[in-house]
Structure formats: structure tokens, C-alpha cells
Scaffold this active site. Structure first.
Site, mmCIF file in Angstrom:
data_model
loop_
_atom_site.group_PDB
_atom_site.id
_atom_site.type_symbol
_atom_site.label_atom_id
_atom_site.label_comp_id
_atom_site.label_asym_id
_atom_site.label_seq_id
_atom_site.Cartn_x
_atom_site.Cartn_y
_atom_site.Cartn_z
ATOM 1 C CG HIS A 85 -58.328 -37.664 10.020
ATOM 2 N ND1 HIS A 85 -56.967 -37.453 10.101
ATOM 3 C CD2 HIS A 85 -58.868 -36.447 9.791
ATOM 4 C CE1 HIS A 85 -56.713 -36.169 9.937
ATOM 5 N NE2 HIS A 85 -57.851 -35.533 9.740
ATOM 6 C CG ASP A 221 -54.385 -39.761 10.026
ATOM 7 O OD1 ASP A 221 -55.110 -40.279 9.167
ATOM 8 O OD2 ASP A 221 -54.761 -38.825 10.762
ATOM 9 C CB SER A 649 -56.670 -33.270 7.752
ATOM 10 O OG SER A 649 -56.743 -32.915 9.104
#
Length: 715
Positions: A85, A221, A649
Site C-alpha cells: 500500500h 502487504d 507502514s
């Protein structure tokens, strides 16, 4: 006025108390880690804590800012690991309906096949971290409001300019403890970044918004990129002749995986936390800011989905933006729910009241003045949110506003320009202008602006801005007519039109006429006026908050608690352990998930449409060296109690020996509110198990050369 000479002792006291704090709480500056040697060792760290203090030495020199998140080098040839992402903009930029890398994934067939990222994507390698408090505050002392802001801003810009004279670096000044301490950060800026490996969307974003912020998770991810430089080893724009960047260090991937209770440590660039904010700010967040953000983001999501429903190209172009909005909307909803669950407003108010009662009288005046300044900003919160989104969520309107602002700023000496419009920013502005047509649809942009401006039209008169009223009208009918006229006549959808005006703007020259450019003139004038008001407020808050922090240092010392700096997009380290989660009565979650959960969730329909090659590989059960020896199957994700927030992230998760065991990508629903309120009962971070990455690259969507490059078995 605060006596800053007392602050270093208070800061040191906060660190000496760290041994009594929860090992899972705190986003620590690397320079603080030697002071935490005892609790680090007690938690299970096998290395020397002093090695974690130097951002220019391993392992921290391998950890970088990547786009809007974090990444880490995992090979000597610039191979960079981050989240799917985080790299979605890169993937989307290289996708089309005919070659949909989002849905199908991508594996470069050799380095010549690696795909250039969008021109505004950057990787920043931190090479210096120096305390500059005295230099920043020297000329600010004795000033107030806007003058205080300008003095700090001017000193910060000078420090940045001096730092960047050597070339090929990006420097910044970071505020620690809300105006108390300042640090200059030096970073190598890499602009030639290329896509190497991306799993299909149904792996990289398995479960989409249904699973977002939820546990158990079963998401791969991750994405692999590669950074390039010129043949001289210096940062350079994209060129086929560039060579892979040789990082100062790269992380070694562990062969063994995590087990419950194992030590874990995370290094990354967390965004913003607010744990040291005032009780009034806590109340405003709960009562106004978060409900407003949930409503606005949901409206924008609905708008994009409706406007692109019958247009495959538009869906591709807005995929990254839509995913970001969904994430932000769900984060705001989770944060609100968590703060209400923990009764944070009442608890923070009681804590602050007790703190103020115990506070030295010399700080009380500044603290009360701070409260007054904060209330002024809260009164225009919705207006400011909507005006910010008008630019941030558009492409052509943002281009026009950026060009007009650049024209105005370029007429000033470089040191006097606002940050974001100096000579050092021109390449990034140009990159942003170049990527427009791959992220733009006229119908979608008009629909988004209609949604935002309709909300703006409903604001009370006290929050209205005359220039925006004049530009877009006061009624839905006037707004619709204006947008139709503007977008029928503008030529800014053409890259050459944007770049020709960019060439004029960066020289301070008049811009060629265009409906959106003409509109931008009065709108930017209004923005500048609002900026003046904001800077006056921020200057006062920058001057006054250190008094509040001094009171907080003393109060936390009485409580036997450490005070670590709120996160501010600078490199931080969190440490703790692999830990299960029991969020509610009679509910218990193990800290590791396996591929059985992928099959269990699979419906063959979005968002649980696991790819057929993945399902076949799971059914075959050939997990090789990546199988968990206790579970006898392939793991996917795992939980730790590490302290994280947005911006983390893509942060690497390391074991006690400093080896890479995971990749951070999410938090559980119960802990989304941790950016404001930390509760060790609920705070968990969600990570991709590196064994799952290795298995996918070995058995499912093979890339043996990449595994070999990372130094792990291709089996």
C-alpha cells in the site's frame, strides 16, 4: 516566560524513568537508546544499545523514508522492501486497463525490465541527526506570535540551506517536545526508484477494507523496489544509464520466524502522535475533528466510486487515491471508537487538572495563553479541512494553485520563500505536475470538487472566505455551472501546458491565461491571508507549549513515568515482543496466522478472491524451509505489542539479533486510537511474516533471483 535552562534535566529525568515504563510503549529517538540499555536488555535485545544511537551506522542506516511510509534496504544493490500500500502509487502509475499491475501483480524480468516510479516518489536515506536548539531559538527569544514563528522559520531555513550546500542531500529541521528542542536531519534524496516485484492485489491487499485494521489478517502487504543513482554514485533523475544505489547497510533476513514472547523491535518513520496534547485538544478530536473526518472521507469515497463506476480507466487512475481515502476514513472511525471506549477525554481532563494544580506558578500564565490560542484554531477547523482537501484531492485545481503560489514565491529571495516553494523544491513540484494525467479524470475531479464545495457552502458565515464564495457561488446551481465552465475551458490536463507555466512560475513571471489559472489568483490570495492568521497562532503556540511540556515533565516524574517525544515523521525505534491479543471478555486471538486462514476467508469474490496459483500452492502444501516448525504450515502475519502509528507502514521488524523477521503494515482495530491514547491492553501492530514473503517468491509467484540477492534460500 519559560526558563528553558531547566529542560535538559527534565528530559534526562524522563529517560531515567524509562525502565519503569512499559517496554512496549514509546517511539524513541535513536539518540535515546543508550539510556534505555537496561530495559532493552531486560526485554531480550542481544545487541549493543549504543549501536542503535547512530542513524548513519547499521542497522538504522538501512532504514529509509519511502514515499509516505518507511522502507528498508535488503540487498547491497539497492533492493528496497516496503508495503504494497505504500508503493500503490508506483504500481498504479505503471498500470493501465490493458496491463493491470494492480490486479495481476508484477515481476521484473531482469533489471532492464524494472519500471520507473511516478516522478514525485522519493526515497530518503538519513545521514545525519544533530541537535540545533540554540541556533533555532536564538533570535526568537523575546518575540511573540507571527514574529516568533518567522524567527524560528528563518533560522530553520538557514540551517537547511547551509546543510544542503554540499549538494545531493535533503535537509530539514524537526521540532521535538513541541518547541522545546530542535534537530537538523540530513537525508540523501533518491528520485530514481523502480518497481521490481509486486504481488497481485488479492495478496497485497487481501480483504481490503473489510480486514483493514482487523485481526486475524492474511495479507501479503509488501512490494520490492530498487533505488538507482548516476554512474558517479550520486542521486540523479531517472535515466537508463543509472546504476543501482549501494546503500550504507542492508538488513539480513532471518531464516527462523517469530514465536510468542520473542523480543521484537521496529525502526521507522512514524507520522504524528498527539499523546502530549492538551485536554481541550483531546476533547476537540473526539467531539468534532474525528466525526467530521469520517463524514468527509466517506463522501469522497462514495463520490469516486460513483463517478468511476462505468469507466475502467478512471478506476485505475483513482485506485491509489481511493485506497488512501478508505484507509484514512477507517482509521478516523477506529480512532474515535477507541477514544470513546477508553474514556480518553475524561481521563485526559482529570490528568491535566491534577498536573496544573501541581504546576509551578511561573508556567501558569503561558499555559493559559496557550489554551486561548488553541481555541481560536479550533473555531475554523472544518473550513481549514475542506480548503486543504480541495487542493490535496484534486489534480488540475491543485496544479493551478501550485503554479500561482510558485509564481508569487519565486519573486522573493529564496530564503524568504515559504517552505515547499524554494529552489530545493522545484524538482518535486515538477514531478507532481508530470504525474497528473495518470491520476486524473475530468468527471471524477468535478464530482470530488462538487462534494467538497457543497459542504463548504453549508458552513456558517463566520467560517466563509469571500474569495471562495465569489469563485464558486453560494448555491449548488452556481457551483455546477462554474465547474462545468472551468473544466470545459481549461487546458491544464495537457502536460505541456502545465510545464510551460511551470517554467514561467519558477521565474516569477506571469502565467499564460487559462480558466483555472485565472481562478487561482484570488484563491491563492485568500490562502496567503489565511496562512498569515495560521502562522500567528502557530507562532504563539510554538512559544507557549514548552511551558506546558515543562509542567508535563514534572508531573510525569511524580508519577514515575517516562516522557518520550510525540512522533513527527523522524526516525524512531519501538521495542517489545510478539504477543497475543484478548480485546474483549472471552475473546482471545493467537499472535500468528497461517495460510489456512486465506482458504477459510476465500469467497472467489472481491475482496476475498485469493488467486488460483496461491490456493493451488496452499493445497499442495509444499512450504519447504519457510514452514513453521511448530505449526507445520506456512505462516502469514503476526502480532507484536510494538508502538506504531501511520508512517510506520513498511517499517522493518527485527528480532533480538537485529535480523529482519517482519514488515509492519497495520494495527488492530482496538488500538487505532493509540496516536492519541496508548493502552497496553489493546495496542498491537500487525506484520507480514518474512517467511510468507519468501514462500511466495519461491513457490507461488517465483522470483528466485531476488531471493538469492537477499541471501535467503530459494526453496
Amino acid at each position: 516566560m519559560l526558563c528553558r535552562k531547566t529542560l535538559p534535566a527534565a528530559l534526562a529525568l524522563g529517560l531515567t524513568l524509562a525502565a519503569g515504563a512499559h517496554a512496549d510503549e514509546g517511539m524513541w529517538m535513536p539518540t535515546q537508546l543508550p539510556e534505555l540499555a537496561k530495559p532493552l536488555k531486560a526485554a531480550g535485545f542481544k545487541g549493543d544499545p549504543a549501536d542503535l544511537a547512530n542513524v548513519t551506522a547499521p542497522p538504522l542506516s538501512a532504514v529509509v523514508r519511502a514515499g509516505g511510509g518507511t522502507g528498508s534496504f535488503v540487498s547491497a544493490d539497492g533492493l528496497l522492501l516496503t508495503n504494497h500500500h505504500v508503493a500503490m502509487g508506483v504500481i498504479q502509475y505503471n498500470s493501465s486497463p490493458e496491463h493491470n499491475l494492480i490486479d495481476n501483480g508484477f515481476i521484473a524480468q531482469g533489471r532492464s525490465d524494472e519500471r520507473a516510479a511516478n516522478p514525485d516518489f522519493r526515497v530518503l536515506v538519513t545521514t545525519g541527526f544533530d541537535k540545533v536548539t540554540d541556533e533555532v531559538l536564538r533570535d526568537a527569544r523575546g518575540k511573540t506570535g507571527r514574529a516568533y514563528f518567522e524567527a524560528v522559520d528563518r533560522a530553520s531555513k538557514q540551517l537547511v540551506a547551509d546543510c544542503e550546500k554540499e549538494g545531493n542531500v535533503r535537509c530539514s529541521v524537526a521540532d521535538m517536545y513541541y518547541g522545546t528542542d530542535f534537530y537538523r536531519i540530513r537525508q540523501l534524496e533518491l528520485s530514481d526508484v523502480r518497481l521490481v516485484y509486486a504481488p497481485p492485489r488479492a495478496i497485497g491487499n487481501y480483504g481490503d477494507e473489510i480486514d483493514n485494521f482487523m485481526w486475524p489478517r492474511h495479507t501479503g502487504d509488501f512490494t520490492l523496489l530498487r533505488a538507482y543513482v548516476g554512474k558517479d554514485g550520486k542521486p540523479a533523475p531517472y535515466s537508463a544509464d543509472n546504476v543501482p544505489y549501494q546503500p550504507p547497510a542492508h538488513l539480513k533476513m532471518a531464516i527462523d520466524g517469530p514465536r510468542t514472547g520473542d523480543y521484537a523491535m521496529l525502526a521507522g518513520y512514524p507520522g504524528i502522535t498527539y499523546r502530549h496534547r492538551t485536554a481541550a485538544e483531546f476533547a476537540g478530536q473526539i467531539d468534532a475533528v474525528l466525526p467530521r473526518r469520517v463524514a468527509v472521507f466517506q463522501q469522497m469515497i462514495d463520490t469516486i466510486e460513483a463517478a468511476s463506476a462505468s469507466d475502467a480507466q478512471a478506476r485505475t487512475r483513482y485506485a491509489a487515491q481511493l485506497q488512501s481515502l478508505k484507509n484514512n476514513r477507517k482509521r478516523a472511525a477506529g480512532e474515535l471508537e477507541g477514544l470513546l471506549r477508553s474514556d480518553a477525554k475524561a481521563q485526559r481532563a482529570a490528568d491535566e487538572a491534577a498536573m496544573l494544580k501541581a504546576t509551578d506558578r511561573r508556567y501558569q500564565g503561558d499555559i493559559q495563553a496557550l489554551f486561548g490560542s488553541l481555541s481560536q484554531g479550533a473555531a475554523v477547523g472544518e473550513r481549514d479541512l475542506l480548503l486543504d482537501l480541495l487542493s490535496a484531492q484534486s489534480q488540475l485545481l491543485r496544479s493551478a494553485l501550485t503554479l500561482e503560489r510558485l509564481r508569487i514565491e519565486s519573486a522573493k529571495p529564496d530564503a524568504e520563500r515559504d517552505s515547499g516553494y524554494q529552489q530545493r523544491d522545484l524538482a518535486l513540484i515538477e514531478g507532481t505536475l508530470k504525474q497528473v494525467q495518470r491520476r486524473y479524470s475530468p468527471a471524477v475531479e468535478k464530482a470530488l470538487l462538487t462534494t467538497l464545495l457543497t459542504r463548504y457552502q453549508q458552513l456558517p458565515d463566520a467560517q466563509r472566505v469571500p474569495e471562495f464564495d465569489a469563485a464558486f457561488g453560494r448555491t449548488p446551481a452556481a457551483l455546477a455551472k462554474t465547474l462545468d465552465t472551468l473544466y470545459a475551458g481549461t487546458r491544464l490536463g495537457d502536460e505541456a501546458e502545465r510545464l510551460s507555466r511551470f517554467a514561467a512560475a519558477k521565474q516569477g513571471k506571469a502565467l499564460a491565461r487559462d480558466p483555472l489559472v485565472d481562478l487561482a489568483g484570488p484563491l491563492v490570495a485568500a490562502q496567503l491571508r489565511l496562512d498569515d492568521e495560521r502562522k500567528t497562532r502557530e507562532g504563539e503556540q510554538l512559544r507557549l507549549r514548552p511551558a506546558y511540556m515543562q509542567a508535563l515533565f514534572a508531573w510525569r516524574a511524580e508519577q514515575g513515568r517516562a516522557v518520550y517525544p510525540d512522533a513527527n515523521r523522524t526516525l524512531r525505534i519501538s521495542y517489545g515482543k510478539v504477543e497475543a491479543l484478548s480485546p474483549r471478555d472471552a475473546v482471545h486471538f493467537d499472535p500468528v496466522t497461517t495460510v489456512a486462514g486465506i482458504v477459510g476467508k476465500n469467497t472467489n469474490a472481491y475482496p476475498f478472491d485469493a488467486p488460483k496459483p496461491l490456493l493451488a500452492a496452499i493445497a499442495k502444501g509444499d512450504f519447504g524451509s519457510t514452514a513453521d516448525p511448530v505449526l507445520n504450515t506456512q505462516t502469514v502475519n503476526f502480532l507484536t505489542n510494538l508502538d506504531t502509528t501511520g508512517g510506520n507502514s513498511g517499517s522493518p521488524v527485527l528480532n533480538a539479533k537485529g535480523e529482519l523477521i517482519g514488515l509492519n503494515f497495520d494495527s488492530n482495530w482496538e488500538s487505532v486510537s493509540a496516536s492519541w491514547w496508548f493502552d497496553p491492553r489493546y495496542k498491537r501492530a500487525v506484520h507480514v511474516d518474512m517467511r510468507y514473503l519468501r514462500w511466495l517468491l519461491a513457490k507461488v509467484y517465483p522470483a528466485p533471483a531476488l531471493l538469492q540477492e537477499m541471501g535467503v534460500p530459494a526453496e
